[in-house]
Design a protein around this motif. Structure first.
Motif, PDB file in Angstrom:
ATOM      1  N   PHE A  94      -1.025 -40.547   3.327  1.00 29.54           N
ATOM      2  CA  PHE A  94       0.521 -40.412   3.525  1.00 29.54           C
ATOM      3  C   PHE A  94       1.703 -39.767   4.381  1.00 29.54           C
ATOM      4  O   PHE A  94       2.387 -39.992   4.506  1.00 29.54           O
ATOM      5  CB  PHE A  94       0.818 -40.122   1.976  1.00 29.54           C
ATOM      6  N   LYS A  95       0.717 -38.314   4.533  1.00 32.62           N
ATOM      7  CA  LYS A  95       1.742 -37.526   5.560  1.00 32.62           C
ATOM      8  C   LYS A  95       1.893 -37.985   7.235  1.00 32.62           C
ATOM      9  O   LYS A  95       2.490 -38.306   7.878  1.00 32.62           O
ATOM     10  CB  LYS A  95       0.812 -35.657   5.665  1.00 32.62           C
ATOM     11  N   SER A 127       9.556 -38.655  -5.880  1.00 34.37           N
ATOM     12  CA  SER A 127      10.529 -38.613  -4.503  1.00 34.37           C
ATOM     13  C   SER A 127      10.033 -37.418  -4.047  1.00 34.37           C
ATOM     14  O   SER A 127      10.200 -37.554  -2.578  1.00 34.37           O
ATOM     15  CB  SER A 127      11.741 -39.657  -5.106  1.00 34.37           C
ATOM     16  N   ASN A 139       3.941 -41.516   7.681  1.00 36.72           N
ATOM     17  CA  ASN A 139       5.254 -40.577   7.858  1.00 36.72           C
ATOM     18  C   ASN A 139       5.279 -40.474   9.277  1.00 36.72           C
ATOM     19  O   ASN A 139       6.323 -40.603   9.718  1.00 36.72           O
ATOM     20  CB  ASN A 139       4.935 -39.747   6.657  1.00 36.72           C
ATOM     21  N   MET A 161      16.853 -31.213  -0.895  1.00 35.12           N
ATOM     22  CA  MET A 161      16.995 -31.849  -2.206  1.00 35.12           C
ATOM     23  C   MET A 161      17.935 -30.866  -3.513  1.00 35.12           C
ATOM     24  O   MET A 161      18.840 -32.580  -4.312  1.00 35.12           O
ATOM     25  CB  MET A 161      15.673 -31.996  -2.730  1.00 35.12           C
ATOM     26  N   MET A 168       7.620 -37.189  -2.072  1.00 32.84           N
ATOM     27  CA  MET A 168       6.986 -38.102  -0.721  1.00 32.84           C
ATOM     28  C   MET A 168       8.173 -37.323  -0.048  1.00 32.84           C
ATOM     29  O   MET A 168       7.081 -37.735   1.137  1.00 32.84           O
ATOM     30  CB  MET A 168       7.742 -39.687  -0.942  1.00 32.84           C
ATOM     31  N   GLU A 169       9.017 -36.331  -0.219  1.00 38.72           N
ATOM     32  CA  GLU A 169       9.533 -35.533   0.702  1.00 38.72           C
ATOM     33  C   GLU A 169       9.630 -34.684   1.442  1.00 38.72           C
ATOM     34  O   GLU A 169       8.895 -34.133   2.318  1.00 38.72           O
ATOM     35  CB  GLU A 169      11.395 -35.699   0.115  1.00 38.72           C
ATOM     36  N   LEU A 170       8.662 -33.907   0.325  1.00 36.05           N
ATOM     37  CA  LEU A 170       7.590 -32.605   1.115  1.00 36.05           C
ATOM     38  C   LEU A 170       6.059 -33.734   2.199  1.00 36.05           C
ATOM     39  O   LEU A 170       5.597 -32.327   2.451  1.00 36.05           O
ATOM     40  CB  LEU A 170       7.287 -32.187  -0.535  1.00 36.05           C
ATOM     41  N   ARG A 171       6.206 -34.999   2.287  1.00 37.50           N
ATOM     42  CA  ARG A 171       5.304 -35.011   2.522  1.00 37.50           C
ATOM     43  C   ARG A 171       5.937 -35.879   3.698  1.00 37.50           C
ATOM     44  O   ARG A 171       5.309 -36.752   4.793  1.00 37.50           O
ATOM     45  CB  ARG A 171       4.289 -35.430   1.404  1.00 37.50           C
ATOM     46  N   GLY A 172       6.956 -35.541   3.787  1.00 34.85           N
ATOM     47  CA  GLY A 172       7.864 -36.086   5.470  1.00 34.85           C
ATOM     48  C   GLY A 172       8.071 -37.547   5.340  1.00 34.85           C
ATOM     49  O   GLY A 172       7.701 -38.341   6.308  1.00 34.85           O
ATOM     50  N   PHE A 173       8.178 -38.337   3.977  1.00 36.05           N
ATOM     51  CA  PHE A 173       8.775 -39.728   3.764  1.00 36.05           C
ATOM     52  C   PHE A 173      10.356 -39.381   4.577  1.00 36.05           C
ATOM     53  O   PHE A 173      10.929 -39.086   4.839  1.00 36.05           O
ATOM     54  CB  PHE A 173       8.241 -40.329   2.234  1.00 36.05           C
ATOM     55  N   GLY A 174      10.103 -40.833   5.322  1.00 34.36           N
ATOM     56  CA  GLY A 174      11.950 -41.094   5.701  1.00 34.36           C
ATOM     57  C   GLY A 174      12.315 -40.279   6.908  1.00 34.36           C
ATOM     58  O   GLY A 174      13.110 -40.587   7.278  1.00 34.36           O
ATOM     59  N   ARG A 175      11.053 -39.723   7.706  1.00 37.64           N
ATOM     60  CA  ARG A 175      11.196 -38.755   8.721  1.00 37.64           C
ATOM     61  C   ARG A 175      11.761 -39.939   9.980  1.00 37.64           C
ATOM     62  O   ARG A 175      12.741 -39.468  10.208  1.00 37.64           O
ATOM     63  CB  ARG A 175      10.706 -37.861   9.224  1.00 37.64           C
ATOM     64  N   ILE A 194      14.032 -31.446   5.448  1.00 40.29           N
ATOM     65  CA  ILE A 194      13.023 -31.600   5.229  1.00 40.29           C
ATOM     66  C   ILE A 194      12.364 -31.703   5.668  1.00 40.29           C
ATOM     67  O   ILE A 194      10.788 -30.956   5.511  1.00 40.29           O
ATOM     68  CB  ILE A 194      13.236 -31.462   3.908  1.00 40.29           C
ATOM     69  N   THR A 195      11.982 -33.392   6.134  1.00 42.11           N
ATOM     70  CA  THR A 195      10.160 -33.566   7.081  1.00 42.11           C
ATOM     71  C   THR A 195      10.444 -32.935   7.652  1.00 42.11           C
ATOM     72  O   THR A 195       8.906 -32.520   7.983  1.00 42.11           O
ATOM     73  CB  THR A 195      11.024 -35.357   7.139  1.00 42.11           C
ATOM     74  N   SER A 207       8.312 -29.991   6.560  1.00 44.20           N
ATOM     75  CA  SER A 207       7.383 -30.437   6.054  1.00 44.20           C
ATOM     76  C   SER A 207       5.995 -30.283   7.007  1.00 44.20           C
ATOM     77  O   SER A 207       4.979 -30.457   6.442  1.00 44.20           O
ATOM     78  CB  SER A 207       7.033 -31.943   5.456  1.00 44.20           C
TER      79      SER A 207
END
Lengths: 276, 594
Positions: free
Chosen positions: B136-137, A220, B140, B86, A223-230, B107-108, B111
């Motif tokens: 993946f990036k 997780s 998102n 986090m 994933m966050e570090l790669r912008g998941f959930g933005r 955080i996003t 990124s």
């Protein structure tokens, strides 16, 4: 890892080639239909179709054998429980009573009950193969995409997909943990007595849970570090348009659903009665 | 700021190198600025970072070193936004990334500025194929599919990995996995690339490839590179602009590699110095910045050759200890998990009583499988394993464990009790030993392992290194004659490495036979009495480490690499290179265990 259970393997069959969305739609409608109806004719027909589909997909038996055995055990328990708790439920349903043999106390075996439980068994036989198949032929990321397409939030969809995706890793962890436990004398094989064995399994579960939590935290974070959930929406690399096979599958499941419902409810009850 | 980046993006392909040079020599733009920055995790009583002042400029390549617990990872978490988004805690002072204070950005959003490559690529793959993982990036960011496919291809092309787009990340080798994660950050437009211990869990060869790849990306794209690592020598294989030394939450050094290597900062903070400098120090040479000691290729040895020659003449190589009667014999063992896919092919070797043997080889060479066969987790398809002259094939896992202890790489795979005492006592309890005897033996083992003061502690309160010790203690308590350890020093810094290995060495001197599965070359050189090297399921070498580690064929097949000692001998012209390495190892051991 010798055998990978319940995980997607990339084979090229007409079933594998369907998009995730049509697989999901098929599975959901199929399961709903099988749950609603008790019409023996329809269930039998669906069972035959399920077997055919399963054969077409050419999934090797060992990939699901363990789960199948597990389901069969629960299925057996379920059948016994039904009889123990309501031995005359069939009589109530079908409105007639044909005794076969009196067992003990208030337990009498009737043809109605047998027929009812046969129908329950058929429902299992109809839903289980398609359910297993769905897990075995759906690429997890496509599954997420298809859940998302039918309106589920992509965050939920993705967490389901990730869970599926990490099943082999967790199996591997489990094996490592159980090896080291066995080396220290914690036996979970059949040589150990059942109670002790159960206790030993529990002591393996703690490290398994801890390592899984560790895994979840790591993934997780990544994933966050790669912008998941933005954003509210995301796109999918693997998204595919519907093809001919998909339209056929969707048409098929619609026809099956409608036909089953029509036949079942034609006489005003969802039970097919052979005793009248 | 944004405008400058826009300019960067508009520069046509191929001119990135020029832009990077201008960025370094011309006006410097700070992209990461810590000012009097302190941070304290919520669960901790003391701050992890104290009054940090650090500025990193656009286009720079910076290495941050420090021992475990020094705060270097915390520093990384501040840069990529894991702190505070986090991991919560108390912050003071300011931190600006790309000119903006960090609390303004989520955080996003961050990124987009900072791309992070974390350690251990295995645990962070989200896609089922390489292509999906790289994408993946972009997914998102809701990039349209057609655009995404193009950019994924470009990113894969940068790391020369387009042939593998459809492969499953888990089927790749370590280096290929690293390429996948790297492409996954390159695919975005982040101008800062942060590498959090990129070499951890990589074998020496793959580590070197990764360092070269990072360097190439730096040269070609001109991005700012921040590398957090404690394997200093390997990162310095390629030039870095600055090295930041972190210790106890403070920045204790901020200088060029050449300057750093002539201070004693490495020794005081517990970071391993490069081997070639180690040798020069043994020879009594003084290192100055003017000698350009940052790399073996650049170092000026003019004043060192004489003392080095004298030192070389005084040192003699160890003789290979003649192994006494074998305690464990692996005889013509073959094995495969699936029919038709052999993992091991006709492997034979012996372990002498009281030896320390390293089993080396790249991932998938079969070195872990060997240990699993010895412990009885799997059965060999051919051949046999003999312990003290007795064939083990009829023995169960539990019976073998009476003689052969196995310590797994990940301590969390072994720890199953909440309390330390119970964990160590577990093996004895399942064997039905009397509780009084258990207490006696557990306490004794805890004393040996230096864990006695913690005997009533919960395991969750222990550090990683301590947990590792607990797992060793819980095996040791069963009094095995042989211990097999899978990567005993993985994930540990130099100080913990030394502690762990001195502890094992002490056990060895008390008579314990030790087998270590490892690709740590320092470990082999410093402690291994013999190294068995595996490649493609076959044994390809079985000799003392000083001879194994200079064989070019063996090195290549096992993903090891030539040490910088070898290069030092060639460059200085002192001695024959293989002999030089051998004498260094002998001398080094002499210092450790006089």
């Amino acid at each position: 890892m010798s055998v990978k259970m319940l995980t997607y393997t990339n084979q090229n069959t007409p079933i594998h080639r369907l998009t995730g969305a049509s697989k999901l739609l098929f599975f959901v409608l199929w399961a709903l239909t099988a749950m609603i109806i008790y019409d023996t004719r329809c269930l039998l027909a669906m069972f035959v179709i399920a077997v055919v589909i399963f054969a077409v997909s050419r999934v090797p038996f060992k990939q699901y054998s363990f789960v199948l055995y597990l389901i069969l055990i629960f299925f057996g328990l379920n059948q016994i429980a039904i009889f123990l708790f309501s031995p005359l439920y069939g009589v109530e349903l079908y409105g007639t009573r044909h005794d076969i043999v009196h067992l003990f106390a208030w337990y009498t075996l009737t043809w109605e009950q047998l027929f009812y439980q046969f129908n329950v068994a058929l429902k299992y036989a109809v839903v289980v193969p398609i359910g297993l198949l769905f897990l075995l032929v759906t690429d997890p990321s496509e599954f997420a995409a298809s859940l998302n397409r039918i309106g589920v939030s992509y965050k939920v969809a993705y967490s389901v997909a990730i869970a599926l995706r990490y099943i082999p890793d967790i199996q591997q962890d489990f094996q490592n943990i159980s090896f080291s436990a066995q080396a220290r004398g914690i036996d979970i094989s059949r040589k150990e007595k059942f109670g002790k064995r159960l206790k030993n399994v529990v002591s393996i579960l703690l490290p398994l849970i801890l390592t899984s939590v560790e895994r979840i935290e790591k993934i997780s974070t990544a994933m966050e570090l790669r912008g998941f959930g933005r954003g509210k929406k995301r796109t999918w690399y693997r998204a595919r348009p519907l093809r001919k096979g998909d339209y056929i599958a969707i048409a098929m499941i619609l026809i099956i659903t409608v036909a089953c419902l029509v036949i079942t409810f034609a006489d005003g009850s969802r039970f097919y009665n052979i005793f009248k | 700021m944004e405008r400058i980046w826009q300019m960067y993006r508009d520069i046509p392909e191929g001119s990135g190198h020029v832009a990077a040079i201008e960025g370094r020599t011309g006006m410097k733009k700070p992209v990461i600025e810590f000012q009097n920055f302190s941070f304290q995790y919520r669960a901790q009583s003391e701050p992890t970072l104290h009054e940090v002042n650090l500025t990193i400029y656009e286009g720079e390549k910076v290495l941050i070193v420090g021992p475990s617990g020094s705060g270097k990872s915390t520093l990384a978490h501040c840069i990529n936004g894991l702190i505070p988004f986090m991991y919560e805690g108390e912050r003071s002072g300011t931190l600006r990334i790309a000119g903006e204070t960090i609390s303004d950005q989520g955080i996003t959003l961050l990124s987009d500025e900072v791309g992070t490559v974390m350690q251990d690529p295995d645990g962070q793959f989200v896609g089922l194929t390489v292509a999906e993982d790289i994408a993946f990036k972009l997914e998102n960011d809701a990039v349209p599919q057609a655009d995404m496919i193009k950019r994924v291809f470009e990113a894969a092309d940068t790391v020369e990995f387009t042939d593998f787009l459809e492969a499953s990340p888990h089927s790749l080798s370590g280096g290929q996995k690293q390429k996948t994660t790297l492409a996954g950050v390159l695919v975005s437009d982040a101008d800062i690339l942060l590498f959090d211990e990129p070499l951890a869990s990589l074998d020496p060869h793959t580590g070197q490839m990764t360092v070269e790849l990072i360097d190439r990306i730096h040269r070609e794209t001109g991005k700012t590179i921040v590398i957090i690592e404690h394997r200093l020598e390997e990162v310095l294989e390629r030039p870095v602009d600055r090295v930041i030394v972190v210790n106890e939450g403070r920045i204790v050094g901020d200088m060029t590699p050449d300057e750093l290597l002539c201070t004693d900062l490495l020794r005081t903070t517990g970071i391993r110095e490069p081997l070639y400098l180690n040798a020069l120090h043994y020879a009594g040479c003084k290192i100055t910045a003017a000698m350009q000691p940052g790399h073996i290729d650049s170092i000026q040895l003019d004043n060192c050759i004489q003392p080095l020659q004298q030192w070389y003449n005084c040192v003699h190589q160890d003789e290979l200890p003649v192994s006494e009667h074998p305690v464990l014999e692996v005889e013509h063992v073959s094995f495969g998990y699936e029919a038709g896919k052999p993992i091991l092919h006709d492997v034979s070797f012996q372990i002498g009583k009281g030896e320390i043997v390293c089993i080396a080889g790249r991932n998938g060479a079969g070195k872990s499988t060997i240990s699993k066969l010895i412990c009885g987790f799997y059965r060999p398809s051919a051949g046999r394993i003999v312990f003290n002259g007795r064939d083990l094939s009829g023995d169960t896992i539990k019976e073998r464990a009476e003689h052969i202890g196995f310590v797994m790489q990940n301590p969390n795979h072994m720890l199953s009790k909440p309390l330390l005492y119970d964990e160590v006592a577990l093996g004895l309890r399942t064997r039905g030993v009397h509780e009084d005897t258990i207490r006696e033996r557990v306490h004794e083992v805890l004393k040996v392992c230096g864990l006695y003061p913690f005997r009533s502690w919960p395991i969750s309160a222990l550090s990683y290194g301590q947990k590792k010790r607990v797992t060793i203690a819980s095996i040791l308590v069963l009094e095995p004659e042989i211990m097999i350890l899978d990567e005993p020093t993985a994930g540990q810094d130099f100080r913990h490495y030394n502690e762990m290995m001195e502890f094992l060495n002490q056990l060895n001197r008390q008579g314990m036979t030790i087998i270590m599965i490892t690709h740590d070359m320092h470990l082999m050189m410093e402690y291994g009495q013999r190294a068995v090297v595996m490649a493609d399921g076959k044994k390809i070498a079985d000799d003392c480490p000083s001879r194994v580690l200079v064989q070019p064929d063996t090195i290549a097949a096992a993903n090891l690499k030539q040490t910088s000692l070898h290069a030092l001998a060639v460059k200085s012209g002192v001695g024959e290179p293989n002999e030089f390495v051998g004498r260094f190892i002998a001398y080094d051991r002499g210092l450790r265990h006089p």
